[in-house]
Scaffold this motif. Structure first.
Motif, short mmCIF file in Angstrom:
data_model
loop_
_atom_site.label_atom_id
_atom_site.label_comp_id
_atom_site.label_asym_id
_atom_site.label_seq_id
_atom_site.Cartn_x
_atom_site.Cartn_y
_atom_site.Cartn_z
N SER A 67 0.80 6.66 -6.88
CA SER A 67 -0.39 7.34 -7.16
C SER A 67 -0.04 9.10 -7.00
O SER A 67 -0.25 10.03 -7.65
N LEU A 119 1.93 1.75 -3.55
CA LEU A 119 0.90 2.15 -4.43
C LEU A 119 0.47 3.63 -3.97
O LEU A 119 0.46 4.37 -4.79
N ARG A 120 0.80 3.94 -2.95
CA ARG A 120 0.57 5.19 -2.54
C ARG A 120 1.59 6.39 -3.17
O ARG A 120 1.17 7.24 -3.52
N ARG A 141 2.33 10.09 -9.69
CA ARG A 141 1.43 10.31 -10.77
C ARG A 141 0.63 11.66 -10.85
O ARG A 141 0.43 12.18 -11.68
N LEU A 142 0.05 12.02 -9.43
CA LEU A 142 -0.73 12.99 -9.32
C LEU A 142 0.11 14.40 -9.60
O LEU A 142 -0.15 15.20 -10.16
N GLU A 159 0.78 -1.08 -0.09
CA GLU A 159 0.27 0.00 -0.12
C GLU A 159 0.75 1.35 0.18
O GLU A 159 0.52 2.24 -0.85
N GLU A 160 1.99 1.36 0.88
CA GLU A 160 2.98 2.21 0.81
C GLU A 160 3.34 2.58 -0.52
O GLU A 160 3.37 3.66 -1.14
#
Lengths: 144, 347
Positions: free
Chosen positions: A137, A133-134, A140-141, A130-131
């Motif tokens: 993202s 993925l966070r 990406r943002l 999760e870390e």
């Protein structure tokens, strides 16, 4: 909790023999009752194993074996996925299932793994995932 | 004994709503019907440990409740007038008049179930009272379970239920399904209750956890039941779609430390694909019903489901504000409940 209700194959189901009209009607009503109870999430009936194949892993290349398979007690003829509050609730519902008199039939009820069941075992891994993925993202943002 | 207790609990969960619905049709009072059903349950708890669970536990409970009902009716002359109005009666050798239970039981239970939903969610009751009564009567939850789910004292919930039953009884609210124009207004009151239960489960206003799955599951179950009772209602399918889709994200909504993860950051592989498919199917039904019956339903489910569709995912349209997505509002039919700030601290 979710349970998978596994309807085991029988000689009749393996031979592709259809149940009597009477039983089919009763099963239809039973199914409707289950839907009306908000219980059924999914469910399917399966063709006899003569129409299936097995892929066996072992030494060397996986081996493809055509049906039928003989050990009918180990085969399944269909399944439901139910949302219930307890195993007891699932059992009570199954007891209400119509059946042909004198006809042996096994129904197996197995709880489905839920995230909590993994407990601490997978936690560090999941956390890492999760870390990651966070972080991805977020990257990406901020690139936008 | 522990096992038997759990079995009785399971039987109760399966049978209670239908039992209460059938009884309410006869006695025309859901409070009394619920009391009678509870008495039957007590009787089961007393007898079954010795006799074992009967082959047809539902019929057993009904038979006991029916006998209690006759006792009550014998004592209650006032009710008899109501019973005459109810229509078919039978005369016992003593000349007393009782409703024809068997005829009532042979009726299609769907009508009774729907009446039960609408009566428990009557707008005469406060939202809180409707929620408690619905979970008790339709969900088959015990007062204790409801209290635990809402993190309040059991006595608080018990009192709410008693008051709600009294209010309905005193106002002589008929046990029926509203028709015509009243239906849509009354349906709003029902959907509001189901959505509120779901929402409390989905983003808990109190307690240390962000979600309380019991409430989500219960709301989903109620929604699914209602969808089978009212298959032509676009609003009902719309609400079910919304709940299925929102629930599909529960596994991805918090990390291992229990902290929330916003929609855009969620690991979509952890979304529940089965619930997504069910949600999309419900949405289709809602759209179909809306087209067939020229009704409308809230666009919220459609927005919520947008992000649940297959890739490309990167730009749900329109790019939503995460909080709105996490806590959908259904204006104007369903105001979202007011939420106090989230407690912080160890999860």
């Amino acid at each position: 909790m979710r349970v998978m209700v596994i309807v085991k194959a029988s000689q009749a189901s393996e031979a592709g023999v259809m149940p009597s009209t009477d039983l089919l009607t009763q099963m239809g009503n039973y199914n409707e009752e289950l839907v009306k109870a908000g219980l059924i999430l999914a469910g399917e009936g399966l063709h006899p194993s003569s129409k299936g194949v097995r892929v066996r892993f072992g030494q060397g290349q996986p081996k493809v074996i055509d049906g039928p398979f003989t050990e009918s007690k180990e085969l399944i003829a269909g399944f439901w996925l139910w949302q219930v509050k307890s195993m007891e609730e699932a059992v009570e519902w199954i007891k209400r299932m119509p059946q042909e008199a004198g006809f042996e039939q096994d129904i197996e009820i197995r709880p489905v793994f839920e995230a909590d069941d993994f407990g601490d075992v997978l936690t560090p891994e999941l956390r890492a995932q999760e870390e990651r993925l966070r972080a991805e993202s977020e990257a990406r943002l901020s690139a936008k | 004994m522990g096992n038997l207790h759990r079995t009785i609990e399971a039987v109760w969960r399966i049978e209670s709503a239908r039992l209460i619905a059938s009884l309410a049709r006869i006695v025309q009072d859901i409070g009394l019907a619920e009391d009678l059903a509870q008495e039957a349950l007590l009787s089961a708890l007393e007898k079954w440990p010795e006799s074992g669970v009967p082959d047809k536990p539902g019929a057993w409970l009904m038979a006991v409740a029916k006998n209690r009902a006759i006792d009550v009716l014998r004592r209650n002359q006032r009710l008899q007038q109501k019973l005459d109005e109810y229509g078919r009666v039978w005369l016992d050798p003593m000349g007393a008049v009782y409703p024809d239970f068997d005829a009532a039981l042979a009726r299609d239970i769907d009508d009774e179930m729907l009446s039960l939903v609408f009566t428990a969610c009557h707008p005469l009751l406060s939202l809180e009272a409707r929620v408690a009564l619905t979970l008790k009567i339709l969900g088959g939850l015990s007062t204790n379970e409801i209290a635990r789910a809402y993190l309040v004292q059991e006595s608080t919930i018990a009192q709410r239920i008693v008051r709600a039953k009294r209010t309905l009884s005193e106002a002589k609210v008929p046990f029926e399904t509203p028709q015509g124009e009243a239906l849509s207004q009354r349906l709003d009151a029902v959907l509001e209750v189901i959505y509120l239960i779901f929402n409390e489960g989905y983003s808990a206003t109190s307690g240390t956890h962000w979600t309380r799955p019991v409430l989500c599951e219960e709301a989903l179950r109620l929604g699914r039941i209602l969808a089978t009772l009212m298959p032509d209602s676009s609003e009902v399918h719309g609400l079910v779609a919304l709940m299925e889709i929102q629930a599909s994200r529960i596994p991805a909504r918090s990390n291992a430390k229990g902290e929330p993860i916003l929609l855009m950051d969620q690991n979509r592989a952890r979304w529940d694909q089965l619930l997504i498919r069910r949600g999309l199917a419900s949405l289709e039904k809602a759209e179909l019903a809306a087209a067939c019956f020229k009704t409308t339903f809230s666009p919220t489910p459609a927005i919520a489901t947008d992000t649940a569709r297959p890739p490309p995912w990167t730009a749900p349209k329109p790019l939503p504000l995460a909080p709105m997505h996490c806590r959908p509002k259904l204006p104007p039919v369903m105001p979202a409940p007011a939420k106090p700030p989230k407690p912080t601290g160890p999860k």
